[in-house]
Design an enzyme around this catalytic site. Structure first.
Site, PDB file in Angstrom:
ATOM      1  N   LYS A  12      23.946  -0.544   0.488  1.00  0.00           N
ATOM      2  CA  LYS A  12      23.256  -1.633   1.183  1.00  0.00           C
ATOM      3  C   LYS A  12      23.388  -1.497   2.695  1.00  0.00           C
ATOM      4  O   LYS A  12      24.460  -1.166   3.205  1.00  0.00           O
ATOM      5  CB  LYS A  12      23.869  -2.968   0.785  1.00  0.00           C
ATOM      6  CG  LYS A  12      23.903  -3.147  -0.697  1.00  0.00           C
ATOM      7  CD  LYS A  12      22.969  -4.208  -1.140  1.00  0.00           C
ATOM      8  CE  LYS A  12      23.036  -4.263  -2.645  1.00  0.00           C
ATOM      9  NZ  LYS A  12      21.938  -4.981  -3.234  1.00  0.00           N
ATOM     10  N   GLU A  40       0.816  -1.207   0.000  1.00  0.00           N
ATOM     11  CA  GLU A  40       0.000   0.000   0.000  1.00  0.00           C
ATOM     12  C   GLU A  40       0.856   1.267   0.000  1.00  0.00           C
ATOM     13  O   GLU A  40       0.505   2.267  -0.632  1.00  0.00           O
ATOM     14  CB  GLU A  40      -0.920   0.019   1.235  1.00  0.00           C
ATOM     15  CG  GLU A  40      -2.001  -1.068   1.254  1.00  0.00           C
ATOM     16  CD  GLU A  40      -1.519  -2.414   1.786  1.00  0.00           C
ATOM     17  OE1 GLU A  40      -0.291  -2.625   1.929  1.00  0.00           O
ATOM     18  OE2 GLU A  40      -2.368  -3.287   2.056  1.00  0.00           O
ATOM     19  N   HIS A  54      18.495   5.084 -11.056  1.00  0.00           N
ATOM     20  CA  HIS A  54      17.598   5.124  -9.895  1.00  0.00           C
ATOM     21  C   HIS A  54      16.942   6.484  -9.737  1.00  0.00           C
ATOM     22  O   HIS A  54      16.209   6.721  -8.788  1.00  0.00           O
ATOM     23  CB  HIS A  54      18.355   4.751  -8.627  1.00  0.00           C
ATOM     24  CG  HIS A  54      18.981   3.390  -8.735  1.00  0.00           C
ATOM     25  ND1 HIS A  54      20.247   3.216  -9.227  1.00  0.00           N
ATOM     26  CD2 HIS A  54      18.498   2.166  -8.482  1.00  0.00           C
ATOM     27  CE1 HIS A  54      20.517   1.921  -9.240  1.00  0.00           C
ATOM     28  NE2 HIS A  54      19.471   1.263  -8.791  1.00  0.00           N
ATOM     29  N   GLU A  58      27.014  -8.015  -1.485  1.00  0.00           N
ATOM     30  CA  GLU A  58      26.238  -7.929  -0.249  1.00  0.00           C
ATOM     31  C   GLU A  58      26.217  -9.242   0.523  1.00  0.00           C
ATOM     32  O   GLU A  58      25.805  -9.267   1.675  1.00  0.00           O
ATOM     33  CB  GLU A  58      24.810  -7.473  -0.551  1.00  0.00           C
ATOM     34  CG  GLU A  58      23.946  -8.571  -1.104  1.00  0.00           C
ATOM     35  CD  GLU A  58      22.595  -8.051  -1.531  1.00  0.00           C
ATOM     36  OE1 GLU A  58      22.538  -6.959  -2.101  1.00  0.00           O
ATOM     37  OE2 GLU A  58      21.612  -8.746  -1.279  1.00  0.00           O
TER      38      GLU A  58
END
Ligand code: GLN
Ligand code: ZN
Length: 756
Positions: free
Chosen positions: A115, A16, A697, A608
């Site tokens: 990250k 949502e 991005h 990562e």
């Protein structure tokens, strides 16, 4: 038995928050409605936490909790507030380069993203200079605390500790950020006072850096900080997670806080030592439920372990998940389409809250009080342990038969390079993209209809082919050198491959926030992995048939498939990775056989996966690089292998990266202004590199000049003959107009560079 959590997923069971944010950014939703969606999510999450002794406040965020902390501390880059707009506008400028108020103009440079420790969650890096000052703006936290109180909840605010906050940030002017601590701690002092005044009894202060190797200066900073904060009237729970404390154990326990939380999943072996060393007035919060994975806990086994501890520590023992539940999806109950047996093995955030409740009751009232729950849990655990669907002898045998030879190219790079040059005939500064092209509504709708069975294979294939035709034609028009098919058939680079492999299960709503409104839905590796047949070959060969230019095949590498999936906890990750490497090797060889001579194997997530402690790096890198090599290096010399990595700050692992022996590596660099390339000053990377020059991005369009400029910086470190020009990641989240404009600038820039 006090129970709590370190944080709850904020995106909503059905994303949502994502929907609201994206509508707001587009101008389709007023700020007030965004705020009210956010509020109702928080209230719903608190309602779900009603069986706990206190709910978490401050874990909710509109974009990123680290950026929230920067705003709370008044550490806001000046470019955020240079143009008019609300505080929310300033916030989104740093988060994503532009705000609602900037819709008609250019934005600003978004904050760098990286990250969060060893997770796939990205935070916005706090920016410092030697002149950075801090000032408290506690409104967000106080408002949310008041909201929780109004809902009748006991609430525990959650904040990032000052030392971890500094550790996460970056000094833009290369000054020594630790010098800022004396300016920072007083603001935290004010914050704790304010929270106390607002009725908080406990505050959770996250210092996850305590699970990393800390040098003396970081320890000294922690010591100074907590000595000073000790006089605060509010009780402090120092939270660590994602690993063991090891040499920091006594140090962490000795800091003057009222309690400590530890990750008792990854750090279970240390618990006895911690219990022994725990000061008598300190609370120990044990994170016994895995916040990083989706398997049900074995509650009976946990109780066997916890009962004596509960007796020993009494109400000084608190229970929690190992870390924030941010890293797991919300509710497995929504997964009605999932195989029922597999579903019965899983616990998402909601189910983890329930596990906490069951443990709590069993420990306070005895196991009988929850006997049905415990029996259900035991059945699920037993079913998973004994299921024949988990074990495949053929796969296990193939893994046993892996040789080092399988991971070696026939010739060294210098020889391969010439063969590839002759075959591919590329100009200097060749241009390419990272694989995906904008995923329009039509594409997503087609995939969805196909999945639901509303579109048959033929119609679906036609639509995808049509999309591939468009993407190829656009790339031809732009004059790119190595083309891609655009990946329209993929919803996600990991899930797509997972759906075509055995041993994988999928959720429909298993979303986990990656950054901002972006979520990923990690597939679940539940059993031995194998590839029943070719996956991408038909798409890539079709795309190649449309052009004379080289078409790059596009795969996700084994390490990324592993790191972006929920993994088995019944065998080592290395073992699962080897299984994946064989499955993907078959795909590489099938592509080559089908005439695809440039193949990119994305290892976006290799870095990562690095353990937080450096002492464990070489072990990880050994098996990760070996797995990649098994996948990639079975090809002929003329086949050019690319790999791609996102956000790769690989200063410390560059030797391992070079060891992968990819012919070309494309990496993220643009948000950091090529600083990530500093590593190549000292290490001469032997093969070719495409430093990303277009920040995908952000919706901003990079200018020709900025691209030329970035490439010049790159050429100072890497010989021009070995440079590629490309965006810093896939384009699937972008819209067509900005993509075309950006790529056009990129191609123009490459031409200018060649001219020079
Ligand atoms: N090939 C993928 C794409 O272009 C790579 C994405 C990634 O590295 N995250 O979307
Ligand atoms: Zn990427």
């Amino acid at each position: 038995m006090p129970t709590h959590i370190l944080g709850f997923p904020r995106i909503g069971a059905k994303r949502e928050l994502k929907t609201a944010l994206e509508a707001f950014w587009k101008g389709d939703l007023p700020a007030q409605e965004l705020a009210s969606t956010a509020q109702s999510l928080r209230r719903a999450h608190w309602a779900q936490q009603r069986t706990l002794d206190m709910v978490s406040v401050g874990d909710f965020s509109l974009y990123d909790h680290v950026l929230d902390m920067s705003f709370t501390l008044g550490n806001i880059p000046s470019r955020a507030t240079a143009s008019p707009g609300s505080e929310l506008d300033a916030y989104f400028r740093i988060a994503r380069g532009r705000s609602a108020a900037d819709r008609s103009k250019d934005g600003v440079n978004a904050g760098e993203m990286t990250k969060w420790l060893d997770t796939n969650y990205h935070y916005i890096v706090p920016e410092f200079t030697k002149d950075t000052t801090f000032s408290l703006n506690a409104d967000r936290l106080l408002d949310q605390l008041a909201e929780a109180h109004k809902d009748g909840r006991q609430a525990k605010p959650v904040i990032i500790g000052p030392v971890t906050y500094l550790w996460l940030g970056k000094a833009k002017d290369d000054s020594d950020k630790s010098k800022l601590l004396p300016r920072l701690v007083p603001v935290y002092e004010q914050l704790l006072n304010a929270l106390h005044k607002a009725g908080a009894q406990w505050v959770q202060i996250d210092e996850p850096i305590l699970v990393t190797e800390l040098d003396a200066s970081w320890r000294a900073m922690l010591e100074a900080t907590y000595n000073r904060l000790a006089s605060s009237p509010v009780k402090s729970l120092l939270a660590t997670y994602f690993g063991t404390l090891e040499e920091n154990l006594d140090f962490a326990l000795g800091l003057p806080t009222n309690g400590i939380h530890i990750d008792a999943v990854r750090g279970r072996s240390e618990v006895p030592q911690i219990v022994d060393a725990l000061p008598g007035d300190k609370v120990l919060s044990l994170g016994v439920i895995d916040g990083r994975n989706i398997w049900k806990s074995d509650l009976t086994a946990l109780l066997d372990w916890l009962e004596p501890l509960a007796t020993q520590l009494g109400d000084r023992l608190w229970l929690a998940p190992s870390c924030s539940l941010l890293h797991v999806p919300v509710d497995v109950e929504l997964e009605d389409a999932m195989d029922a047996e597999i579903r019965s093995w899983l616990a998402f955030a909601t189910q983890k809250l329930d596990e906490l409740r069951i443990l709590d009751i069993a420990l306070t009232q005895g196991r009988d009080a929850v006997s049905t729950d415990l029996a259900d849990n035991a059945r699920a655990i037993h079913s998973r342990q004994t299921s024949t669907r988990v074990h495949n002898p053929t796969v296990k045998e193939r893994v046993r038969a892996i040789t080092t030879e399988m991971g070696r190219r026939n010739s060294p790079y210098n020889e391969r390079r010439n063969r590839q040059k002759d075959a591919l005939n590329l100009p200097l500064y060749p241009t390419t993209t990272i694989g995906s092209f904008p995923q329009t509504k039509d594409i997503r709708a087609a995939r969805l209809r196909f999945r639901k069975g509303e579109l048959d294979t033929k119609a679906y294939t036609e639509q995808m082919r049509h999309q591939i035709e468009t993407v190829v034609a656009e790339q031809e028009k732009l004059g790119l050198d190595v083309l891609v098919h655009g990946e329209p058939e993929r919803n996600d680079m990991v899930e797509y491959f997972g759906t075509h492999l055995e041993g994988y299960a999928f959720s429909a709503y298993g979303w986990v926030q990656s950054y901002g409104s972006r979520c990923v839905k990690p597939p679940i590796i539940f059993g031995d992995v194998s590839r029943p047949g070719p996956i991408t070959v038909k798409w890539s060969t079709f795309a190649q048939s449309l052009t004379e230019k080289p078409m790059k095949g596009m795969l996700t590498g084994p390490v990324t498939l592993l790191n972006w999936s929920f993994v088995r906890n019944d065998q080592p990750r290395a073992q699962s990775c080897r299984q994946l490497s064989l499955a993907m090797r078959d795909e590489v060889l099938d592509l080559e056989k089908a005439g695809i001579h440039v193949i990119q194997i994305d290892e976006a997530a290799l870095r990562e996966g690095l353990p937080l402690r450096k002492s464990q790096w070489s072990d990880y890198l050994d098996w990760a690089v070996a797995s990649y090599r098994i996948t990639a290096n079975g090809v002929q010399d003329v086949t050019q292998i690319h790999t791609h990595m996102c956000y790769s700050e690989f200063n410390d692992i560059i030797a391992a990266i070079a060891d992968m022996d990819a012919d070309v590596i494309t990496i993220e660099t643009s948000r950091s202004d090529m600083e990530l390339l500093d590593v190549f000053d000292d290490f001469s990377y032997p093969n070719e590199i495409g430093p990303g020059v277009y920040d995908i991005h952000s919706p901003n369009i990079p200018s020709v000049d900025s691209i030329v400029d970035l490439m010049r910086k790159a050429a100072q470190r890497i010989p021009a003959e070995r440079l590629w020009v490309n965006p810093d990641c896939g384009l699937k989240t972008r819209a067509w107009p900005e993509t075309l404009a950006s790529l056009e600038n990129m191609v123009t820039a490459a031409k200018q560079l060649r001219g020079q």
